[in-house]
Design an enzyme around this catalytic site. Structure first.
Site, PDB file in Angstrom:
ATOM      1  N   CYS A  75       5.094   5.759  15.161  1.00 51.34           N
ATOM      2  CA  CYS A  75       4.827   5.579  13.738  1.00 51.34           C
ATOM      3  C   CYS A  75       4.590   4.097  13.444  1.00 51.34           C
ATOM      4  O   CYS A  75       5.364   3.243  13.854  1.00 51.34           O
ATOM      5  CB  CYS A  75       5.998   6.098  12.908  1.00 51.34           C
ATOM      6  SG  CYS A  75       5.844   5.760  11.153  1.00 51.34           S
ATOM      7  N   CYS A 152      11.885   9.743   6.814  1.00 47.28           N
ATOM      8  CA  CYS A 152      11.508   8.341   6.643  1.00 47.28           C
ATOM      9  C   CYS A 152      12.710   7.603   6.080  1.00 47.28           C
ATOM     10  O   CYS A 152      12.999   7.699   4.881  1.00 47.28           O
ATOM     11  CB  CYS A 152      10.305   8.204   5.706  1.00 47.28           C
ATOM     12  SG  CYS A 152       9.782   6.475   5.510  1.00 47.28           S
ATOM     13  N   PHE A 280      -0.748 -12.734 -14.098  1.00 49.51           N
ATOM     14  CA  PHE A 280      -0.827 -11.584 -13.191  1.00 49.51           C
ATOM     15  C   PHE A 280       0.299 -10.613 -13.566  1.00 49.51           C
ATOM     16  O   PHE A 280       1.084 -10.183 -12.734  1.00 49.51           O
ATOM     17  CB  PHE A 280      -0.707 -12.009 -11.726  1.00 49.51           C
ATOM     18  CG  PHE A 280      -1.656 -13.116 -11.323  1.00 49.51           C
ATOM     19  CD1 PHE A 280      -2.954 -12.826 -10.932  1.00 49.51           C
ATOM     20  CD2 PHE A 280      -1.254 -14.440 -11.345  1.00 49.51           C
ATOM     21  CE1 PHE A 280      -3.828 -13.848 -10.554  1.00 49.51           C
ATOM     22  CE2 PHE A 280      -2.106 -15.465 -10.970  1.00 49.51           C
ATOM     23  CZ  PHE A 280      -3.413 -15.168 -10.568  1.00 49.51           C
ATOM     24  N   GLU A 300      -3.476 -10.502 -17.557  1.00 52.17           N
ATOM     25  CA  GLU A 300      -3.716  -9.557 -16.459  1.00 52.17           C
ATOM     26  C   GLU A 300      -5.186  -9.130 -16.495  1.00 52.17           C
ATOM     27  O   GLU A 300      -5.782  -9.016 -17.566  1.00 52.17           O
ATOM     28  CB  GLU A 300      -2.792  -8.343 -16.617  1.00 52.17           C
ATOM     29  CG  GLU A 300      -3.088  -7.139 -15.756  1.00 52.17           C
ATOM     30  CD  GLU A 300      -3.017  -7.421 -14.273  1.00 52.17           C
ATOM     31  OE1 GLU A 300      -3.916  -6.957 -13.556  1.00 52.17           O
ATOM     32  OE2 GLU A 300      -2.064  -8.111 -13.841  1.00 52.17           O
ATOM     33  N   CYS A 374       4.302 -12.214  -2.287  1.00 53.41           N
ATOM     34  CA  CYS A 374       4.553 -11.340  -1.140  1.00 53.41           C
ATOM     35  C   CYS A 374       3.931 -11.905   0.128  1.00 53.41           C
ATOM     36  O   CYS A 374       3.868 -11.226   1.151  1.00 53.41           O
ATOM     37  CB  CYS A 374       4.019  -9.932  -1.413  1.00 53.41           C
ATOM     38  SG  CYS A 374       2.238  -9.873  -1.707  1.00 53.41           S
TER      39      CYS A 374
END
Length: 416
Positions: A75, A152, A280, A300, A374
């Protein structure tokens, strides 16, 4: 292909073990620092054949789909289940430190805000219809092969328990064997299922999908390619006590604990600011929380997300005024003249970062900035521009929103 034995010196940024050889670096998935492994080598990529010396940091993976003993996992949803917690947490923090150092930045980096199994409320699954059923799971690493899953451990129990429901809905929507994606978001009112990548959906498939949804419980909405197909209940998220109904396939933070940790850091830095810009802004993850502190201007580019934010703000009590602006901040960033009315600015851009906007912020007089990212690499680039413009980094906090992956979220705070 050749076979050789190598010693792994460190983990790379993608979570692969890296061995230094006469022919250059060799990247070995599922190998850990200090291990001696026999690999089948193709150019700079090695596949573990056997482990001669295992690292004391190696552990049994939590999921049966990850692979036997954490070696050559099938996976592709996780890459680091075989690494024990303490070195795993250190790895995530080091990713941030090294990204900053590469840009000449050496602020103190906080300990990682850790993630736990069963927290991911948003997952994107790979799907493909077969003759009898729907293949549903994750793509094997560097492959289009779909590994079907029955469990999961990173996902919230509400998603895992409804894998059969998700499979039935996907099967109804698909007319052929073309692969597509199903993004599942757990909301307060049920699962929000966004099917994307289907080239055409006939009236027959639409009706079959609607029937599949109505036959199941716990599904709030199903959309196909961004269009809401059936919505038994309006999906709702809670942003700091304000209920928001995000548009189909909208961006949301992947886990609630990580979102709350980020929001806490954002609010603490903004303090008692009276005028705040949230750039954002999405559907209002931070805007609606910030509106309990001061007046908020949310910017945005996605019209539907902005409308969801505006509707939520209008329906909530106890908020300071919230204004919205549809604007592409990559092409048309706010200028220092636009920014001069704000005491604080929060920005949470996509992975590419916010270079154009940051250049304008660096020239501004805004006292406090909060950067949420991120991607440590683009964050480091943006922070370096701000430091060059006269800002001082006051805090950097890594947050593990993506458990057992090589991705890490970061909140950085700055003062002029």
């Amino acid at each position: 292909m050749s076979t050789e034995t190598v010693t792994i010196s460190r983990l790379g940024a993608q979570g692969d073990g890296i061995a230094h050889t006469q022919d250059g670096p060799l990247y070995v998935p599922f190998a850990l620092a200090g291990e001696t492994v026999a690999v089948a080598r193709i150019k700079s990529h090695g596949t573990i054949m056997s482990i001669t010396t295992a690292s004391p940091d190696r552990q049994e993976p939590a999921c049966r789909h990850f692979g036997p003993d954490g070696v050559n996992g099938t996976c592709g949803g996780c890459v680091l289940q075989h690494l024990k917690d303490d070195p795993y947490h250190a790895f995530k923090r080091i990713l941030v430190i090294e990204a900053l150092q590469a840009k000449g930045l050496t602020p103190v980096v906080d300990d990682l805000v850790i993630a736990r199994p069963g927290e991911r409320r948003r997952v994107t699954l790979a799907a493909r219809r077969t003759e009898k059923d729907l293949l549903l799971g994750f793509n094997q690493a560097e492959s289009h092969h779909i590994v079907a899953i029955e469990e999961c451990p990173i996902a919230v129990p509400g998603i895992v328990a409804r894998l059969g429901t998700i499979r039935a809905i996907g099967k109804a929507a698909a007319a052929n064997a073309e692969p597509f994606r199903i993004t599942v978001l757990e909301t307060l009112s049920g699962l929000d299922i966004a099917i994307e990548g289907l080239k055409a959906v006939s009236d027959r498939q639409r009706r079959a999908t609607i029937d599949a949804v109505l036959a199941e419980r716990g599904v709030a909405r199903v959309s196909v390619n961004g269009e809401a197909l059936v919505e038994p209940q309006k999906p709702q998220l809670d942003f700091g006590g304000v209920k928001v109904s995000p548009p189909p396939a909208a961006f949301t933070q992947a886990t609630k604990p990580a979102e709350d940790a980020m929001a806490e850091l954002v609010l603490a830095e903004v303090g008692k600011a009276k005028r705040i810009a949230d750039l954002f802004a999405g559907s209002g993850t931070f805007s609606l929380r910030l509106a309990r502190i001061g007046r908020v201007h949310a910017v945005e580019s996605e019209d539907k997300a902005l409308k969801a934010l505006d509707l939520a703000a209008r329906g909530a009590q106890g908020l300071k005024p919230v204004t919205t602006e549809k604007r592409d901040l990559f092409r048309r960033p706010l200028t220092p003249q636009d920014l001069k009315v704000y005491d604080a600015v929060v920005f949470d851009p996509p992975r590419a970062g916010a270079e154009a906007q940051v250049k304008e912020l660096a020239r501004s007089s805004v006292k406090k900035l909060v950067a949420v990212s991120c991607n440590p690499l683009t964050l480091a680039r943006d922070l370096a521009l701000l430091v060059e413009g006269g800002y001082r980094i006051t805090r950097v906090t890594p947050i593990d929103q993506f458990l057992w992956s090589s991705h890490v979220e970061v909140v950085a705070t700055l003062e002029k």
